[in-house]
Design an enzyme around this catalytic site. Structure first.
Site, short mmCIF file in Angstrom:
data_model
loop_
_atom_site.label_atom_id
_atom_site.label_comp_id
_atom_site.label_asym_id
_atom_site.label_seq_id
_atom_site.Cartn_x
_atom_site.Cartn_y
_atom_site.Cartn_z
N ARG A 1 11.26 3.39 3.98
CA ARG A 1 10.81 2.51 5.07
C ARG A 1 12.04 1.76 5.56
O ARG A 1 12.83 1.26 4.77
CB ARG A 1 9.75 1.52 4.56
CG ARG A 1 9.40 0.46 5.58
CD ARG A 1 8.19 -0.34 5.18
NE ARG A 1 6.96 0.43 5.30
CZ ARG A 1 5.74 -0.05 5.08
NH1 ARG A 1 5.60 -1.32 4.73
NH2 ARG A 1 4.68 0.70 5.21
N HIS B 1 4.55 5.68 11.66
CA HIS B 1 4.11 5.58 10.27
C HIS B 1 3.21 6.80 10.03
O HIS B 1 1.99 6.68 9.95
CB HIS B 1 3.36 4.26 10.07
CG HIS B 1 3.17 3.86 8.64
ND1 HIS B 1 3.39 4.71 7.57
CD2 HIS B 1 2.76 2.68 8.10
CE1 HIS B 1 3.13 4.07 6.45
NE2 HIS B 1 2.75 2.83 6.74
N ARG C 1 0.81 -1.23 0.00
CA ARG C 1 0.00 0.00 0.00
C ARG C 1 0.84 1.27 0.00
O ARG C 1 0.63 2.18 -0.82
CB ARG C 1 -0.92 0.02 1.24
CG ARG C 1 -2.10 -0.89 1.14
CD ARG C 1 -2.50 -1.42 2.52
NE ARG C 1 -1.62 -2.51 2.86
CZ ARG C 1 -1.89 -3.78 2.63
NH1 ARG C 1 -3.08 -4.10 2.20
NH2 ARG C 1 -1.01 -4.73 2.88
N THR C 2 1.78 1.36 0.94
CA THR C 2 2.51 2.62 1.13
C THR C 2 3.38 2.91 -0.09
O THR C 2 3.36 4.01 -0.64
CB THR C 2 3.39 2.52 2.39
OG1 THR C 2 2.59 2.04 3.46
CG2 THR C 2 3.98 3.86 2.75
N LYS D 1 25.68 -5.01 -0.74
CA LYS D 1 27.16 -5.14 -0.71
C LYS D 1 27.73 -4.46 0.52
O LYS D 1 28.94 -4.29 0.64
CB LYS D 1 27.76 -4.49 -1.96
CG LYS D 1 27.28 -5.05 -3.28
CD LYS D 1 27.94 -4.27 -4.42
CE LYS D 1 27.13 -4.36 -5.69
NZ LYS D 1 27.48 -3.31 -6.65
N1 CP Z 1 -0.41 0.04 5.86
C1 CP Z 1 0.80 -0.29 5.37
O1 CP Z 1 1.84 0.28 5.76
O2 CP Z 1 0.75 -1.27 4.40
P1 CP Z 1 2.01 -1.75 3.55
O3 CP Z 1 2.93 -2.48 4.47
O4 CP Z 1 1.41 -2.65 2.48
O5 CP Z 1 2.67 -0.54 2.97
#
Ligand code: CP
Length: 319
Positions: free
Chosen positions: A117, A145, A67-68, A95
């Site tokens: 992320r 998040h 999603r993100t 590496k």
């Molecule tokens: N909600 C969320 O962070 O989903 P993803 O891990 O699919 O990005």
């Protein structure tokens, strides 16, 4: 997109998006209003705006995402930016290149903004002193998040008008959930009553408010008590990949004590909305019939992710 010019962006203070904790209520409201404009624009005949034409946005994900990552890529493309997606497995991270060197390398090839992320809580905070590009936290370990909390607030606003005064119940593995942590800050700041419901082993330390780790929230261990008169229910996945040791007697006990099913949901207000950041483990944290009921807004959350992330990218570019 002319509406964008009419927005008062004087509240905007951010060069990087690290967490929602340091956002003012005015900034959060500005993101909501900007996302409204983006959403309206996308429902028109031409989705793309071109307002970030000439900018390069890199996504760098050290952990899996559907999603993100997908919605940031679409958001950037809708704004006319060039997008480069880096996967850690196929980059020079494999590496042994360090986080800072990786980010600086991406800046050297022209990244104006980096959406990252990382599996380590706080990774983004370590990196920003060494960065020219805007850095956006797309999730760091257990910690935060922020764009998920913003899209969750946007979804609440879309269905219930505002978060002010709403009883919002967050259920499940709160301890390991960066989504829950950012939502606790965001919802509290926007005037919601936040109730956490989980077995004691799945609650974070520091809820007693003595070290300013969290704003004031309520804790209710019994799911039926927690759900009475709820306006919003937010379910969370059990993050087995982050658990160390046996935090639950077993899955059956968790389901017995904490699964959201139709009988339990009936205790909430008739207009209740059921949210989940995804991915959902059906029939674990939430019964399948609840997930597919009209009360569930999980797919709206995903859809709103694009407009909210467009708003964030747009505000960072003009801020
Ligand atoms: N909600 C969320 O962070 O989903 P993803 O891990 O699919 O990005």
């Amino acid at each position: 997109m002319n509406n964008l010019l009419a927005l008062d962006i004087s509240a905007w203070q951010h060069r990087h998006i690290l967490d929602i904790q340091d956002f003012s209520a005015d900034e959060i409201n500005l993101v909501m209003l900007t996302a409204d404009i983006m959403s309206k624009h996308m429902s028109g005949p031409i989705k793309k705006t071109g307002s970030l034409r000439g900018k390069t946005i890199v996504t760098l994900f050290y952990e899996a995402s559907t999603r993100t990552r997908g919605s940031f890529e679409l958001a950037a493309k809708n704004l006319g930016a060039d997008v480069v997606n880096m996967t850690v497995q196929s980059s020079s991270v494999s590496k042994g290149e360090s986080l800072i060197n990786t980010l600086n390398t991406l800046e050297s090839i022209g990244a104006d903004m980096i959406v990252m992320r990382h599996h380590l809580s706080g990774a983004h905070y370590s990196a920003v002193p060494f960065m020219r590009a805007n850095l956006i936290n797309a999730g760091d370990g257990w910690h935060a998040h922020p764009t998920q909390a913003l899209l969750d607030l946007y979804t609440i606003r879309q269905h219930l008008g505002s978060a002010q005064g709403l009883k919002t119940v967050i259920i499940g593995d709160i301890r390991h959930s960066r989504v829950a942590h950012s939502n606790i800050w965001c919802l509290s700041k926007m005037g919601a009553r936040v109730v956490l419901c989980a077995p004691p082993t799945l609650l974070p330390a520091g809820l007693d408010n003595t070290h300013n780790l969290f704003p004031k929230v309520e804790v209710e261990y019994n799911i039926s008590n927690a759900l009475v008169d709820a306006d919003v229910v937010m379910e969370l996945r059990l993050q087995k990949e982050r658990m160390r040791g046996d935090l639950l007697p077993g899955l059956d006990e968790f389901i017995y004590g904490y699964q959201l099913n139709a009988a339990r949901l009936a205790l909430a207000k008739p207009h209740v909305i059921v949210m989940h950041p995804g991915p959902v483990n059906e029939d674990v944290e939430m019964a399948t019939d609840v997930l597919h009921s009209p009360r569930a807004v999980v797919t709206n959350q995903v859809t709103n992710g694009v407009a909210v992330r467009m708003a964030i990218l747009q505000l960072l570019s003009i801020g």
